[in-house]
Every structure is written in C-alpha cells, then in structure tokens.
Design a protein around this motif. Structure first.
Motif, mmCIF file in Angstrom:
data_model
loop_
_atom_site.group_PDB
_atom_site.id
_atom_site.type_symbol
_atom_site.label_atom_id
_atom_site.label_comp_id
_atom_site.label_asym_id
_atom_site.label_seq_id
_atom_site.Cartn_x
_atom_site.Cartn_y
_atom_site.Cartn_z
ATOM 1 N N CYS A 1 -9.370 -28.516 14.311
ATOM 2 C CA CYS A 1 -10.063 -27.222 14.372
ATOM 3 C C CYS A 1 -10.556 -26.801 12.990
ATOM 4 O O CYS A 1 -11.699 -26.370 12.822
ATOM 5 N N SER A 2 -9.700 -26.956 11.997
ATOM 6 C CA SER A 2 -10.079 -26.566 10.635
ATOM 7 C C SER A 2 -11.226 -27.421 10.115
ATOM 8 O O SER A 2 -12.186 -26.913 9.510
ATOM 9 N N MET A 3 -11.111 -28.732 10.354
ATOM 10 C CA MET A 3 -12.168 -29.638 9.884
ATOM 11 C C MET A 3 -13.502 -29.313 10.554
ATOM 12 O O MET A 3 -14.555 -29.319 9.918
ATOM 13 N N PHE A 4 -13.426 -29.033 11.866
ATOM 14 C CA PHE A 4 -14.656 -28.702 12.568
ATOM 15 C C PHE A 4 -15.281 -27.441 11.996
ATOM 16 O O PHE A 4 -16.482 -27.383 11.733
ATOM 17 N N ILE A 5 -14.463 -26.417 11.802
ATOM 18 C CA ILE A 5 -14.995 -25.140 11.323
ATOM 19 C C ILE A 5 -15.614 -25.293 9.941
ATOM 20 O O ILE A 5 -16.710 -24.812 9.660
ATOM 21 N N ILE A 6 -14.881 -26.005 9.069
ATOM 22 C CA ILE A 6 -15.409 -26.217 7.714
ATOM 23 C C ILE A 6 -16.708 -27.008 7.765
ATOM 24 O O ILE A 6 -17.707 -26.673 7.123
ATOM 25 N N TRP A 7 -16.699 -28.088 8.564
ATOM 26 C CA TRP A 7 -17.909 -28.919 8.669
ATOM 27 C C TRP A 7 -19.071 -28.124 9.261
ATOM 28 O O TRP A 7 -20.196 -28.189 8.777
ATOM 29 N N PHE A 8 -18.779 -27.379 10.316
ATOM 30 C CA PHE A 8 -19.830 -26.641 11.010
ATOM 31 C C PHE A 8 -20.518 -25.645 10.083
ATOM 32 O O PHE A 8 -21.742 -25.631 9.947
ATOM 33 N N PHE A 9 -19.728 -24.810 9.427
ATOM 34 C CA PHE A 9 -20.320 -23.781 8.593
ATOM 35 C C PHE A 9 -20.936 -24.362 7.324
ATOM 36 O O PHE A 9 -21.990 -23.916 6.869
ATOM 37 N N TRP A 10 -20.264 -25.363 6.769
ATOM 38 C CA TRP A 10 -20.795 -25.948 5.537
ATOM 39 C C TRP A 10 -22.126 -26.654 5.790
ATOM 40 O O TRP A 10 -23.090 -26.476 5.038
ATOM 41 N N ARG B 1 -19.020 -13.506 6.731
ATOM 42 C CA ARG B 1 -20.222 -13.928 5.996
ATOM 43 C C ARG B 1 -21.407 -13.014 6.296
ATOM 44 O O ARG B 1 -22.135 -12.581 5.397
ATOM 45 N N LEU B 2 -21.621 -12.723 7.579
ATOM 46 C CA LEU B 2 -22.750 -11.888 7.962
ATOM 47 C C LEU B 2 -22.607 -10.461 7.441
ATOM 48 O O LEU B 2 -23.592 -9.818 7.074
ATOM 49 N N ILE B 3 -21.364 -9.963 7.420
ATOM 50 C CA ILE B 3 -21.141 -8.602 6.917
ATOM 51 C C ILE B 3 -21.385 -8.531 5.412
ATOM 52 O O ILE B 3 -22.013 -7.608 4.900
ATOM 53 N N MET B 4 -20.880 -9.543 4.696
ATOM 54 C CA MET B 4 -20.961 -9.497 3.238
ATOM 55 C C MET B 4 -22.310 -9.966 2.686
ATOM 56 O O MET B 4 -22.810 -9.412 1.708
ATOM 57 N N TRP B 5 -22.898 -10.996 3.310
ATOM 58 C CA TRP B 5 -24.118 -11.575 2.739
ATOM 59 C C TRP B 5 -25.310 -11.581 3.692
ATOM 60 O O TRP B 5 -26.398 -11.964 3.291
ATOM 61 N N GLY B 6 -25.105 -11.189 4.935
ATOM 62 C CA GLY B 6 -26.217 -11.150 5.872
ATOM 63 C C GLY B 6 -26.793 -12.534 6.111
ATOM 64 O O GLY B 6 -26.075 -13.522 6.273
ATOM 65 N N GLU B 7 -28.140 -12.617 6.112
ATOM 66 C CA GLU B 7 -28.824 -13.893 6.350
ATOM 67 C C GLU B 7 -28.994 -14.698 5.063
ATOM 68 O O GLU B 7 -29.528 -15.811 5.093
ATOM 69 N N LEU B 8 -28.538 -14.163 3.952
ATOM 70 C CA LEU B 8 -28.686 -14.870 2.682
ATOM 71 C C LEU B 8 -27.648 -15.980 2.561
ATOM 72 O O LEU B 8 -26.621 -15.966 3.235
ATOM 73 N N LYS B 9 -27.918 -16.926 1.668
ATOM 74 C CA LYS B 9 -26.970 -18.009 1.421
ATOM 75 C C LYS B 9 -25.787 -17.458 0.619
ATOM 76 O O LYS B 9 -25.977 -16.904 -0.454
ATOM 77 N N PRO B 10 -24.560 -17.579 1.145
ATOM 78 C CA PRO B 10 -23.408 -17.012 0.427
ATOM 79 C C PRO B 10 -23.066 -17.823 -0.811
ATOM 80 O O PRO B 10 -23.334 -19.030 -0.870
ATOM 81 N N PRO B 11 -22.465 -17.188 -1.812
ATOM 82 C CA PRO B 11 -22.001 -17.929 -2.991
ATOM 83 C C PRO B 11 -20.978 -18.994 -2.578
ATOM 84 O O PRO B 11 -20.099 -18.732 -1.750
ATOM 85 N N LYS B 12 -21.087 -20.158 -3.154
ATOM 86 C CA LYS B 12 -20.304 -21.315 -2.722
ATOM 87 C C LYS B 12 -18.803 -21.043 -2.751
ATOM 88 O O LYS B 12 -18.110 -21.199 -1.736
ATOM 89 N N TRP B 13 -18.258 -20.642 -3.887
ATOM 90 C CA TRP B 13 -16.800 -20.526 -4.019
ATOM 91 C C TRP B 13 -16.259 -19.312 -3.271
ATOM 92 O O TRP B 13 -15.135 -19.350 -2.753
ATOM 93 N N LYS B 14 -17.033 -18.260 -3.181
ATOM 94 C CA LYS B 14 -16.597 -17.112 -2.398
ATOM 95 C C LYS B 14 -16.546 -17.453 -0.912
ATOM 96 O O LYS B 14 -15.657 -17.008 -0.186
ATOM 97 N N PHE B 15 -17.484 -18.263 -0.474
ATOM 98 C CA PHE B 15 -17.496 -18.667 0.923
ATOM 99 C C PHE B 15 -16.312 -19.591 1.228
ATOM 100 O O PHE B 15 -15.670 -19.490 2.275
ATOM 101 N N ILE B 16 -16.006 -20.508 0.301
ATOM 102 C CA ILE B 16 -14.846 -21.393 0.478
ATOM 103 C C ILE B 16 -13.557 -20.568 0.524
ATOM 104 O O ILE B 16 -12.656 -20.826 1.342
ATOM 105 N N ALA B 17 -13.473 -19.555 -0.347
ATOM 106 C CA ALA B 17 -12.290 -18.677 -0.340
ATOM 107 C C ALA B 17 -12.161 -17.942 0.987
ATOM 108 O O ALA B 17 -11.046 -17.778 1.515
ATOM 109 N N LEU B 18 -13.288 -17.533 1.543
ATOM 110 C CA LEU B 18 -13.265 -16.861 2.847
ATOM 111 C C LEU B 18 -12.721 -17.795 3.920
ATOM 112 O O LEU B 18 -11.918 -17.388 4.776
#
Length: 357
Positions: free
Chosen positions: A129-138, A67-84
């Motif tokens: 682990c997956s739920m935590f990661i998704i919840w945390f970043f989302w 996320r930081l490499i592709m979008w930096g501090e900006l809000k990433p596009p929703k579906w692209k971030f989910i795909a990531l």
C-alpha cells in the motif's frame, strides 16, 4: 457569474480529489486480492478488502487532500511533499485499521490478536500500500511537471513565432507607404513648376490622406469600412493627378462594413492597377473595388480597365505591391487565403483576394 468564477478552482480541486479516490479503490481491491490469495493472510477477502479500503482511502485523503489544500494545482515542493507522505502513511495505517475494525464490529482484543497473528500479511499489505501510494503520487506529480513544462515551452515557442510574424508583417506593411509616397512626391515635384494650383490641391489631398492613414497603417486590424474610406482618400489623390483619365467605384455592402481585415491590404493592389494599368494608358480607365461574401468566404476584388497583364510596360520598381499582398496573406492566413491575378474582359486586370471567414 462572479461567484461561479471564484469557485472554479475549488471545483477543479474537488474533481481531481474525487478522481484520485476512485483510482485508489482499484488498487485497494488489488491489495486485498494479494493479501487474501497470494500472501494467504488471515481473514476473508471481504475483511481484507475493508481494511485495504479504509487504510488506502485515508492515506490518499491525507496525502492528496493535504497537497491540494496547501499547494492547489501547483507542483508541491519536493521535500515538503515527501514529509507529508511520511507523516500520512503511519497515521493512515493506525486510523484505517481502527476504522475497519469499527466498521466490521471487531473488538479491540480481537484486532490485537489479528495483528499479532497476521504480522507478515500486515507488513506486506502495508508495504504494498505504501509503495503504491508513493509511486502513484510521485509519478503523477512528475507527469504533471513534465506536462506543465511542455505547455510552457509550447507557449514560449508560440510567443516567439508570434513576435517573428508581427515583425515580418510590420516590415511588409512598412513597405507600402514609401512606395506610394515616392510616386506621389515625384508627380508633385513635376506639377509645382507647370501647374502650381494643381500641385497645391494635390498636396492638400496628400496631407488629408496621410492623416487618415497614420493610425490605420500601424494597426494590426481595421474594418472594411475604414479600409474603403482610406481607398477613397487615396483614389481621390490619384484623381487629382490624373484628372478625367481616372474614374473609380467603391462597392461595399452595409453588412460587411464592420468586418475586420488587416490594414492597407487593398491599397497596394489599387496602386498597382493605377501604375501598371491605367496611368500608362492614354485614355486612362475605370477601377472598381468590390467586397462580397460568398459561401462563408470574403472576396475582395480590384478590377481595372487598363492595359492588362500583357500590355503593361515593364516596371522599373521592385514589384512590392503584389508581392507584399501575397506575403501578408501567407503570414496571416496560411492556406485559408488565396490570391489571383487574371485578365479582365475586354481589357485590364482582375486582382482578387479570397479569405475563409
């Protein structure tokens, strides 16, 4: 300095990435505790902790780093971030288990046996682990989005407030010149018939004064030196009109000359002193304008020896001078500025502005 400024965004990203990795370790510890003591999966707490750290850290690195490499501090596009996230989680699971096994010295055959004999724990651990990661970043991205929206709304409100304040100040400031011009032109009209030479001299002084004030009266800021220069021009014009009945002194310390103040702040008070104090008085008088610094505050004083607060005749004007100063001080400084109007001794008025620097 240029290199430091250019690297600032990079350092900001690295700092945020390091914070996210540190937070992830806390949840890695919780997941290891759950798998070991709640789910009762195979393996000791230490082994489960190593697996949790490897998988969780890689997942955070893939997702947050990407996320930081592709979008930096900006809000990433929703579906692209989910795909990531969808791509990163299985990769982190596979590579994290392999890395943990390598770290613990577990052979590939033993790792396969551990996986087949610990399917439930692995599924639960991976799911948690997956739920935590998704919840945390989302949730964090949502919070960042709300924060950015709040900051943008705050900036818009500040911009609107500033525009309203500037409009108010321009309106108040624009009232000064017509007030002064009306009085001067009325006197000029009377002099033309009875004293043409004096009228010509007054007209020359008026032109000189207007040239000096043309730019200053439209500026947002001026200096005390410029303000006192304009006052000198204005009082010179009034002296042509009043002759020997008017005397004046301007006292400005050298250290205060470059100090910034709103333009045309003192001129209404000087005009007020002449119109209501000195001009109606048969013998006229003295007007003194003084600037001084005291305890971190700027004091600007307009002192006259005119008729005083009680002796001045009722004004046929609109009281623009004093009201204008009060309104401008309130709009520009709020509670950081004070204005007072008091009797002078033995006669006259003292108008004083006090501004916290």
């Amino acid at each position: 300095m240029i290199t430091s400024a250019a690297n600032a965004p990079r350092y900001s990203r690295l700092r945020r990435f390091a914070i996210d990795i540190a937070i992830t370790q806390v949840f890695n510890l919780i997941i290891a505790v759950l798998i070991t003591y709640v789910v009762r999966g195979h393996g000791s707490f230490f082994v489960n902790l190593i697996f949790s750290i490897c998988i969780g850290t890689l997942a955070t690195s893939f997702i947050d780093g990407g996320r930081l490499i592709m979008w930096g501090e900006l809000k990433p596009p929703k579906w692209k971030f989910i795909a990531l996230i969808i791509v990163s989680l299985p990769a982190a699971q596979f590579m994290g288990k392999a890395l943990a096994a390598l770290t613990l010295g577990i052979p590939r055959e033993a790792l396969s046996a551990m996986r087949s004999g610990n399917t439930t724990a692995m599924l639960i651990g991976g799911g948690v682990c997956s739920m935590f990661i998704i919840w945390f970043f989302w949730s964090r991205e949502h919070i960042e989005y709300l924060r950015a929206e709040a900051e943008a709304e705050k900036a818009r409100a500040a911009s609107i407030e500033k525009q309203a304040l500037q409009a108010q100040l321009q309106m108040l400031q624009a009232q000064i010149e017509p007030h002064m011009l009306f009085n001067t032109l009325a006197n000029l009209q009377g002099l033309i018939a009875i004293d043409p030479l004096r009228a010509q001299h007054m007209l020359d002084q008026l032109i000189q004064y207007l040239r000096a004030t043309l730019s200053a009266s439209r500026a947002e800021k001026t200096t005390l030196a410029q303000e006192f220069t304009l006052l000198d021009a204005y009082l010179g014009l009034m002296k042509v009109r009043m002759g020997a009945r008017l005397s004046y002194k301007l006292e400005l310390p050298e250290a205060l000359r470059p100090l910034a103040i709103p333009p045309m702040l003192l001129q209404p008070l000087v005009e007020n002193a002449i119109k209501h104090g000195l001009e109606p008085k048969v013998e006229g008088g003295l007007i003194t304008v003084r600037a001084e610094r005291e305890d971190g505050r700027l004091k600007l004083t307009v002192c006259d020896t005119g008729l005083g607060l009680d002796g001045a005749p009722e004004s046929d004007g609109t009281g623009i001078g004093v009201d204008n100063v009060r309104e401008r001080l309130r709009a520009l400084y709020g509670t950081r500025a004070e204005f007072s109007l008091n009797p002078n001794t033995p006669e006259g008025v003292i108008a004083q502005l006090t501004i916290s620097l």
